[in-house]
Scaffold this active site. Structure first.
Site, PDB file in Angstrom:
ATOM      1  N   LYS A 150       0.862  -1.173   0.000  1.00 60.06           N
ATOM      2  CA  LYS A 150       0.000   0.000   0.000  1.00 60.06           C
ATOM      3  C   LYS A 150       0.899   1.224   0.000  1.00 60.06           C
ATOM      4  O   LYS A 150       2.064   1.150   0.370  1.00 60.06           O
ATOM      5  CB  LYS A 150      -0.935  -0.002   1.212  1.00 60.06           C
ATOM      6  CG  LYS A 150      -1.966  -1.124   1.172  1.00 60.06           C
ATOM      7  CD  LYS A 150      -2.948  -1.012   2.310  1.00 60.06           C
ATOM      8  CE  LYS A 150      -3.976  -2.133   2.266  1.00 60.06           C
ATOM      9  NZ  LYS A 150      -4.924  -2.050   3.401  1.00 60.06           N
ATOM     10  N   HIS A 153       1.873   6.831   2.480  1.00 61.74           N
ATOM     11  CA  HIS A 153       1.186   8.108   2.308  1.00 61.74           C
ATOM     12  C   HIS A 153       1.554   9.092   3.419  1.00 61.74           C
ATOM     13  O   HIS A 153       2.387   8.820   4.275  1.00 61.74           O
ATOM     14  CB  HIS A 153      -0.330   7.887   2.235  1.00 61.74           C
ATOM     15  CG  HIS A 153      -0.891   7.214   3.450  1.00 61.74           C
ATOM     16  ND1 HIS A 153      -1.068   7.856   4.655  1.00 61.74           N
ATOM     17  CD2 HIS A 153      -1.306   5.934   3.639  1.00 61.74           C
ATOM     18  CE1 HIS A 153      -1.584   7.015   5.539  1.00 61.74           C
ATOM     19  NE2 HIS A 153      -1.738   5.850   4.952  1.00 61.74           N
ATOM     20  N   HIS A 156       1.675   8.156   7.172  1.00 64.60           N
ATOM     21  CA  HIS A 156       2.908   7.503   7.602  1.00 64.60           C
ATOM     22  C   HIS A 156       4.042   8.507   7.721  1.00 64.60           C
ATOM     23  O   HIS A 156       4.919   8.366   8.571  1.00 64.60           O
ATOM     24  CB  HIS A 156       3.302   6.412   6.600  1.00 64.60           C
ATOM     25  CG  HIS A 156       2.309   5.296   6.499  1.00 64.60           C
ATOM     26  ND1 HIS A 156       1.701   4.960   5.315  1.00 64.60           N
ATOM     27  CD2 HIS A 156       1.800   4.467   7.431  1.00 64.60           C
ATOM     28  CE1 HIS A 156       0.866   3.955   5.525  1.00 64.60           C
ATOM     29  NE2 HIS A 156       0.907   3.641   6.806  1.00 64.60           N
TER      30      HIS A 156
END
Length: 545
Positions: A150, A153, A156
């Site tokens: 994933k 983004h 994070h």
């Protein structure tokens, strides 16, 4: 350092050998307790606060709750006042006493301490601003924790910046720190990717950018699952095989994980972030998951629903959550709790920045929360991956630098410089915001060399290093004892810089209490402004700096 000043009694919790302003505060506290015998020196010290508007330290007399009016108490303190090596003057203003320090002693002591702890520290490493309050104690800190397959983004990113700050902060305060990146590297999503990789996967694209490619595969197979329920069923079967140790499916997963971690390490390195240990959900042992479920069962929180195990958190208005699916596979919550148990067994920490249930060591756990980043995307508003944001920041900064052709041509590696300044802009905009607050990401503000921004701090640092470069014959400086600082005591600019520098150890201690990066960033801005104000008045050699 302190030895050149008159001796003072020791106040518990102070350390003038690492924070010289502790000595000046103690001198003020002693003056108060001598004149107001009802006060112990420890009580008096607790009331000595940094002042405002040009005042060094302020005491609010009502806080001591002493008999008598503030005017009467102030009169006792002011009676027969004589300046000394610590205090130059005291001003009474209603309920307050304002203390101005001896400028000559202040500047000399601050410079001596910074020099000693930079070049002659006991550890052999520069240690000004550090302390030993955490000596002998261990911290386990988990942060960043992206999900493999994933996007890395902006959520994070904020966790990464704050977590790295806290890890560095605790080390600075003497703690043994184990920084941990707990990856989302297990779960049904990998069953989804495994089922979709044969259709959408590419070994070539995987090797180029494993995180992005696995994400692309996940998006495509998830779209398939929206119209075909068999896709999710197949993903669940594959994940069950993974949990059962089927090497035929684990081999691909292991390759994806290793490639992704290698990519993450590159991304973190650009942010000047590193971890002591990369771990993940996949490394949580089944025995620890059993312990977690057993403990919750003992607390009367487990219920059964068609073969699945649920934890009942209705008491805390959190509803019910699945701990184990009916097919026996685990979920994130189970692995998370189990991972915390495993860390306690392995590290026996004094503190772990985390949250958890009623274990004997649960009071050693702490959760550091933070607000959201709003509006963070590329300038065109496209999808947010961290590497896209960094590339965008570097590109925009490169454009800014090219506007001054003369300066641009003097830069040896403009692409590297533009990336470093761009990343500084990202990090400082994040850290300048109060941790608990949401903030709106602003490209224009982030990349500005004016105002309180990352590029401004870089610019302030460059001006100082330029001064060093243009005056090489003055370096290294002689010992502080051989430098006449008497003229500095006459400069308000020099004094402002000295007291700011002297306050830095307190800034670090306060940050440890609050877990707030913005305090350190604010200090850096204040220092940069103070130095900028001094450029036209303080001189190096015969020239203005």
């Amino acid at each position: 350092m302190v030895s050149s000043l008159p001796s003072l009694p020791h106040v518990p919790g102070t350390d003038p050998s690492s924070c010289i302003l502790d000595a000046f505060r103690t001198a003020i506290a002693k003056r108060l307790s001598d004149r107001l015998p009802q006060l112990t020196i420890e009580q008096a010290y607790s009331g000595v606060d940094y002042g405002k508007k040009g005042v060094d330290f302020t005491v609010a007399l009502p806080r001591f709750r002493l008999p008598g009016k503030p005017d009467e108490l102030a009169k006792c303190v002011l009676e027969d006042f004589q300046p000394d090596d610590f205090v130059a003057s005291i001003t009474h203003d209603k309920q307050f006493l304002h203390f101005q320090l001896n400028s000559t002693s202040l500047i000399r002591q601050v410079l001596d301490q910074i020099h000693t702890l930079t070049y002659d520290s006991p550890s052999g490493k520069p240690s000004y601003g550090t302390n030993t309050t955490g000596a002998g104690r261990k911290l386990v800190i988990e942060y960043s924790s992206p999900n493999i397959a994933k996007s890395f983004h902006v959520g994070h990113l904020r966790s990464t910046i704050i977590g790295s700050f806290l890890a560095n902060l605790y080390r600075t305060c003497g703690w043994e720190v184990v920084s941990m990146n707990y990856l989302g590297d297990w779960g049904t999503q990998f069953g989804m990717i495994a089922s979709g990789f044969e259709k959408y996967g590419s070994k070539e694209e995987l090797s180029k950018d494993p995180i992005k490619h696995l994400y692309d595969v996940y998006v495509k197979v998830s779209k398939d699952a929206d119209s075909d329920p068999n896709v999710k069923a197949e993903a669940a079967r594959i994940f069950k095989r993974m949990e059962d140790g089927d090497e035929s499916v684990l081999a691909n997963w292991r390759e994806w994980r290793e490639l992704s971690i290698s990519k993450y390490i590159e991304e973190y390195d650009r942010l000047n972030v590193s971890f002591d240990r990369y771990t993940g959900e996949s490394e949580v042992g089944k025995e620890w998951m059993e312990k977690a479920i057993q403990r919750l069962d003992q607390l009367g929180l487990i219920s059964d629903a068609n073969g699945a195990k649920l934890v009942d958190l209705e008491k805390w208005k959190l509803g019910k959550a699945v701990l184990r699916k009916a097919d026996g596979t685990s979920i994130y919550l189970t692995r998370d709790i189990a991972g915390a148990i495993e860390r306690w067994e392995k590290y026996q920490f004094d503190k772990m920045i985390y949250v958890l249930m009623d274990f004997p060591w649960a009071n050693r756990l702490e959760h550091v929360n933070y607000g959201l980043v709003l509006g963070m995307s590329t300038r065109k508003g496209t999808a947010v991956f961290l590497d896209q944001i960094i590339k965008e920041a570097s590109s925009v900064m490169h454009e800014q630098m090219k506007r001054n052709e003369e300066k641009y041509n003097s830069i040896q590696d403009p692409e590297y410089v533009s990336q470093e300044v761009g990343i500084t802009g990202i990090k400082i905009q994040d850290m300048a915001a109060k941790r608990i607050n949401n903030y709106t990401f602003n490209w224009d503000r982030m990349l500005s060399f004016e105002g309180d921004t990352g590029p401004y701090l870089q610019y302030a640092h460059v001006r100082l290093t330029s001064m060093e470069r243009k005056n090489p014959e003055l370096l290294p400086l002689p010992l502080p004892s051989q430098i006449d600082t008497s003229l500095l005591a006459e400069s308000g600019h020099a004094r402002d810089i000295a007291i700011l520098l002297g306050s830095y150890p307190d800034v670090v201690k306060t940050a440890l209490k609050t877990h707030e990066p913005s305090g350190v960033v604010t200090f850096a801005f204040r220092l940069a402004h103070a130095i900028s104000s001094a450029w036209e008045t303080l001189v190096v050699k015969a020239n203005k700096i």
